[in-house]
Design an enzyme around this catalytic site. Structure first.
Site, short mmCIF file in Angstrom:
data_model
loop_
_atom_site.label_atom_id
_atom_site.label_comp_id
_atom_site.label_asym_id
_atom_site.label_seq_id
_atom_site.Cartn_x
_atom_site.Cartn_y
_atom_site.Cartn_z
N GLY A 90 0.86 -1.19 0.00
CA GLY A 90 0.00 0.00 0.00
C GLY A 90 0.89 1.23 0.00
N GLY A 92 2.85 3.50 1.40
CA GLY A 92 3.42 3.64 2.74
C GLY A 92 4.17 4.94 2.95
CE LYS A 114 10.01 6.65 -4.35
NZ LYS A 114 10.61 6.16 -5.61
CG ASP A 126 11.65 6.93 7.24
OD1 ASP A 126 11.14 6.56 6.16
OD2 ASP A 126 12.83 7.32 7.34
N GLY A 127 8.16 6.55 6.19
CA GLY A 127 7.32 7.34 5.28
C GLY A 127 8.07 8.40 4.50
NE ARG A 180 5.17 8.39 -8.13
CZ ARG A 180 5.78 7.37 -7.56
NH1 ARG A 180 7.08 7.19 -7.70
NH2 ARG A 180 5.10 6.49 -6.85
CG ASP A 256 4.81 -3.19 -5.22
OD1 ASP A 256 5.38 -4.21 -5.61
OD2 ASP A 256 5.38 -2.33 -4.51
CG ASN A 257 7.50 -0.67 -7.88
OD1 ASN A 257 6.79 0.03 -7.16
ND2 ASN A 257 8.70 -1.09 -7.52
CG ASP A 266 8.04 3.51 -7.05
OD1 ASP A 266 8.58 4.51 -6.53
OD2 ASP A 266 7.51 2.62 -6.37
#
Ligand code: AMP
Ligand code: MG
Length: 471
Positions: A90, A92, A114, A126-127, A180, A256-257, A266
């Site tokens: 997900g 993140g 991002k 940590d995001g 982006r 997921d990419n 990504d």
């Protein structure tokens, strides 16, 4: 000034409902220092008129754009990472910030982040995004766009004033938030998540959304999942072929990419090839070479098979298998077109063109490490033999291993040969974005906050983009 009159917000992803995305807020950063602003991209969606302060407010503090998403949405998805299924993914460290129309084409784009902070899907992360990671992604997208690869574009990079700890960078390392501009952020893994929960109804719902939003030409077909897969197969084949012609190794081709619109995005540990090497691997953690240069078509096909598996919950037909079978032919055709485009040549017959592609790769392997990837396309652009032979690599091209390619090239007509008149083609060396060059661009930023080499590189890639004229 606020947004320009051509700005057209069209937020619709929230209409999918709570099972698809979660409302989130951006982190409040200690600092917001603008490092990159893509005014050329911004002009296409009516955001180039923003003042410096407004830009920071929207893309550093994430104050909602007028009439757009409020709050932003972190998307839910799963995915296969290096072929292992991971149900704990997900957004993140990112979210969909806005959806808006491209003025010229009317197509829907979105602005996604991002490094904007933690979300319900951050797990132990940590995001955040490192500044170096942001710098690398800005460079990758500029270079890929210039080379005609369907890619997300870097829209904004803002340094955020935090110290991050990473295993793959000298730490502490500086932080950033990237925005982006993309043709959507729905991934193969978005479908996989609903398949995992055996929710064919939600696969149908997502299929309907994707068709209405990104493939309106498919409205009205009978077997919507199969038609969607067929379209995604075609676009993914073109994207993969474009990477191969660009000598680009994405590095992390997890499901997921993979974007459902066949747009590359990504960019983490990516690399551009120094010279042709099918085994060349970008990610230091890709120990088996699963996503090496030469295995990218196979990796994308494997991912498409997983998407087909998810879509099979929403259709009974054989159409999915037929759609998958289209990948090989579509990829070969797209590779031929991409190589011809990079050589600046008009297509001839299918057989001639296939022979030319084969001879190009053969010449690369004969040339070995002495023949770097970009120079071959630069030196032979528009098939101008006189220019190639008198250039710095003329001696390589006179060697026996090059004879076959030279013979074939002589039979081709140039596509828009007037492009060769651009002074860019009089340079001795082409534009490249090799790993060591990126490290050298980063060093002055890390050592003394000197951004001039980075900015000069972006300006130089822009000159190349205009000279090539691919898009
Ligand atoms: P990526 O390798 O960037 O494609 O990310 C794979 C997954 O890990 C996604 O679910 C990301 O959102 C998540 N992720 C990557 N880096 C971080 C981070 N620093 N903090 C939180 N989640 C992350
Ligand atoms: Mg990712």
């Amino acid at each position: 000034m606020p947004v320009s009159p051509i700005y057209r917000p069209d937020p619709r992803v929230q209409g999918l409902g709570p099972e698809f995305a979660d409302p989130v807020r951006a982190e409040v950063f200690p600092k917001t220092i603008l490092r990159f602003r893509n005014d050329r991209a911004a002009a296409t969606v009516g955001l180039d008129s923003l003042t410096a302060d407004e830009w920071i407010a929207h893309f550093g503090r994430f104050e909602p754009l007028p009439g757009n998403l409020d709050p932003p949405l972190a998307q839910r998805y799963h995915g296969h990472q290096f072929r292992n299924y991971n149900p704990d993914l997900g957004d993140g460290r990112g979210f969909t910030f806005a959806q808006l129309r491209e003025a010229e084409t009317g197509r829907l784009l979105d602005l996604g982040t991002k490094g904007s902070g933690r979300t319900p899907w951050s797990r132990s992360g940590d995001g955040k995004l490192t500044l170096k990671g942001g710098v690398r992604e800005v460079l990758a997208t500029a270079m890929l766009e210039a080379q005609g690869v369907p890619t997300s574009r870097s829209f904004s990079l803002i340094e955020t004033g935090e110290d991050l700890t990473r295993g793959d960078e000298p730490s502490p390392t500086r932080s950033s938030v990237l925005v982006r501009l993309s043709h959507g952020h729905i991934r193969f893994g978005s479908f996989q998540r609903h398949a995992f929960f055996e929710r064919g109804d939600r696969i149908t719902q997502l299929t309907d959304y994707v068709i209405a939003t990104y493939y309106p030409e498919l409205e009205g077909v009978n077997d919507r999942p199969a038609a969607l897969l067929q379209a995604v197969v075609g676009r993914s084949a073109r994207m993969t072929a474009a990477w191969m012609a660009a000598g680009f190794v994405h590095g992390v081709l997890n499901t997921d990419n993979m974007n459902i619109t066949g747009e590359s995005f990504d960019y983490g540990p990516y690399r551009f090839l120094p010279h042709n090497d099918p085994n060349f691997t970008a990610a230091y953690f890709d120990h088996s070479g699963l996503y090496s240069f030469g295995r990218q078509p196979e990796a994308v096909f494997w991912n498409l098979q997983q998407l087909a598996g998810s879509l099979s919950l929403a259709t009974e037909s054989d159409g999915l298998v037929e759609a998958l079978n289209g990948f090989g032919p579509a990829y070969r055709q797209a590779l031929t077109a991409a190589i011809l485009a990079r050589l600046g040549l008009k297509p001839r017959s299918e057989a001639d063109d296939a022979a030319l592609v084969q001879a190009t790769f053969k010449a690369f392997s004969e040339g070995g490490e002495a023949l770097r990837w970009e120079p071959l396309f630069f030196d032979w652009f528009c098939g101008d033999e006189a220019r190639a032979l008198t250039g710095v690599r003329g001696a390589i091209y006179r060697e026996e291993g090059f004879a076959e390619l030279r013979r074939l090239l002589a039979g081709y007509e140039a596509e828009r040969p007037e492009r060769l008149a651009d002074p860019w083609f009089a340079r001795p060396e082409p534009e490249e974005l090799l790993y060591d060059q990126i490290e050298a661009l980063w060093a002055p930023i890390a050592e003394r906050d000197d951004w001039s080499a980075f900015e000069a590189k972006l300006a130089s890639i822009e000159v190349a983009r205009l000279a090539w004229g691919f898009m």
